[in-house]
Design a protein around this motif. Structure first.
Motif, short mmCIF file in Angstrom:
data_model
loop_
_atom_site.label_atom_id
_atom_site.label_comp_id
_atom_site.label_asym_id
_atom_site.label_seq_id
_atom_site.Cartn_x
_atom_site.Cartn_y
_atom_site.Cartn_z
N VAL A 35 0.86 -1.15 -0.02
CA VAL A 35 -0.09 -0.10 -0.10
C VAL A 35 1.03 1.28 0.07
O VAL A 35 0.43 2.50 -0.05
N PHE A 36 2.18 1.09 0.26
CA PHE A 36 3.00 2.13 0.30
C PHE A 36 4.04 2.34 -1.01
O PHE A 36 4.02 1.34 -1.82
N ASN A 37 4.61 3.37 -1.38
CA ASN A 37 4.99 3.50 -2.54
C ASN A 37 6.59 3.30 -2.81
O ASN A 37 7.12 3.16 -3.78
N GLY A 38 7.10 3.08 -1.64
CA GLY A 38 8.44 2.64 -1.36
C GLY A 38 9.60 3.73 -1.51
O GLY A 38 10.73 3.48 -1.49
N ASP A 39 9.03 5.07 -1.30
CA ASP A 39 9.96 6.02 -1.54
C ASP A 39 10.73 6.39 -0.14
O ASP A 39 11.51 7.32 0.01
N THR A 71 5.04 3.79 9.34
CA THR A 71 4.15 3.75 10.47
C THR A 71 2.68 3.52 9.77
O THR A 71 2.52 3.75 8.73
N SER A 72 1.99 2.96 10.75
CA SER A 72 0.39 2.61 10.21
C SER A 72 -0.26 3.54 9.90
O SER A 72 -1.38 3.62 9.14
N ASN A 73 -0.01 4.72 10.32
CA ASN A 73 -0.91 6.16 10.02
C ASN A 73 -0.01 6.85 8.95
O ASN A 73 -0.73 7.99 8.78
N GLN A 74 0.98 6.36 8.24
CA GLN A 74 1.80 7.12 7.24
C GLN A 74 0.79 6.87 6.21
O GLN A 74 -0.01 6.22 5.59
N GLU A 75 1.17 8.28 5.36
CA GLU A 75 0.21 8.12 3.91
C GLU A 75 0.59 6.96 2.95
O GLU A 75 1.72 6.55 2.65
N THR A 76 -0.64 6.42 2.41
CA THR A 76 -0.30 5.32 1.51
C THR A 76 -0.21 5.92 0.20
O THR A 76 -0.97 7.06 -0.17
N ASP A 77 0.23 5.19 -0.72
CA ASP A 77 0.20 5.58 -2.21
C ASP A 77 0.88 4.46 -2.97
O ASP A 77 1.89 4.21 -3.46
N PRO A 78 0.04 3.24 -3.20
CA PRO A 78 0.39 2.27 -3.91
C PRO A 78 0.74 2.43 -5.24
O PRO A 78 0.23 3.08 -5.94
N ILE A 79 1.69 1.54 -5.91
CA ILE A 79 2.31 1.72 -7.03
C ILE A 79 1.74 0.43 -7.96
O ILE A 79 2.49 0.56 -9.24
N ASN A 80 0.90 -0.22 -7.69
CA ASN A 80 0.52 -1.17 -8.53
C ASN A 80 -0.74 -1.57 -8.32
O ASN A 80 -1.57 -1.14 -7.10
N ILE A 81 -1.56 -2.40 -9.03
CA ILE A 81 -2.98 -2.83 -8.96
C ILE A 81 -3.07 -3.46 -7.80
O ILE A 81 -4.13 -3.40 -6.90
#
Length: 283
Positions: free
Chosen positions: A108-112, A118-128
């Motif tokens: 669910v994270f972009n890996g940057d 942390t569990s409340n950090q912004e999510t930004d998935p890079i795949n479906i």
């Protein structure tokens, strides 16, 4: 000696890698375990019928669409299983006052990031796949019932189809393994033991948590550790990238401090998790 009260528990996807481990760990509970063939979570009628008949205290959802590369061309199927079915499950669980335990992913994270998420950090998935799992998280949260969402990562076990079993069992003497992705290989056995602890010591502090074996390494380092501990004698080569259809986050280590604190639980290290799996693999 503390008396543990038996609780009715439904496990979906019970024949998968995680479901198998959890089913075994919860042998002291009143478990109703269903494979995906026995209970199709995308069929709300089947879901409703099972939950209404059993009236469980917990529903542990181990059913998921996990084919990361295939999801890029099977978007509708990935969302149907990982989001729409999960939303319906959460609604029915709430209707019967059951606590839903669901598993999500580090994807669910972009890996940057450069430090653990942390569990409340912004999510930004890079795949479906990651996007479909995030949609499932959001759907559960919107229902507002009793629920735990545990993001896990790089899951493996001595059984099932996974990276550990591939490295341990392949006839190839030389393996080229990517060294540009860093995460936390996590034993399904350790996840299962933690879920057993949760059922016996539920703090009713619902929400999103991270659970991974403690530490971080690349796929290459993990392959080398498996090779060394099993004395396989394979040549393990590091490669900068491995061509895949779906993008993977370069760094997806997750911070599990909140989980350890809220559940009063000491999460095993990557090394300890691997040792246990190797013992099982050899037995």
């Amino acid at each position: 000696m503390k008396r543990i009260n038996l609780k009715k528990v439904i496990i979906t996807g019970a024949n998968g890698m995680l479901g198998t481990a959890i089913k075994k760990a919860l042998s002291a509970q009143d478990v109703y375990a269903f494979s995906s063939n026995e209970l199709d979570i995308t069929c709300s009628q089947q879901l409703h019928k099972k939950i209404a008949a059993i009236q469980p205290y917990y529903i542990i959802n181990c059913a998921a669409y996990t084919a990361v590369d295939l999801a890029e061309t099977e978007q509708e199927k990935a969302y149907r299983i990982n989001a729409l079915a999960v939303q319906k499950m959460a609604q029915i669980a709430d209707q019967y006052d059951a606590t839903l335990i669901h598993f999500s992913t580090d994807y669910v994270f972009n890996g940057d990031a450069a430090t653990p998420y942390t569990s409340n950090q912004e999510t930004d998935p890079i795949n479906i796949y990651g996007a479909s799992k995030l949609a499932g998280e959001k759907a559960i949260s919107q229902v507002n019932g009793n629920h735990y969402i545990f993001r896990i990562s790089w899951l493996y076990a001595a059984h099932g189809k996974n990276f550990f079993n591939w490295v341990a069992g392949t006839d190839l003497e030389e393996l080229n393994i990517v060294d540009s992705q860093t995460g936390s290989p996590t034993s399904a056995l350790d996840v299962a033991n933690f879920i057993n602890h949760l059922l016996n010591n539920d703090p009713a502090n619902y929400g999103v948590y991270h659970f991974t074996n403690q530490g971080e390494m690349t796929w290459y380092a993990f392959a080398k550790a498996i090779n060394q501990k099993l004395d396989l004698g394979k040549n393990i080569n590091a490669v900068a990238e491995f061509k895949t259809i779906a993008k993977r986050p370069a760094y997806s280590v997750m911070d599990c401090e909140k989980t350890g604190s809220i559940f009063n639980y000491s999460i095993p290290s990557i090394s300890d998790g691997l040792e246990q799996v190797i013992t099982l693999y050899k037995s």
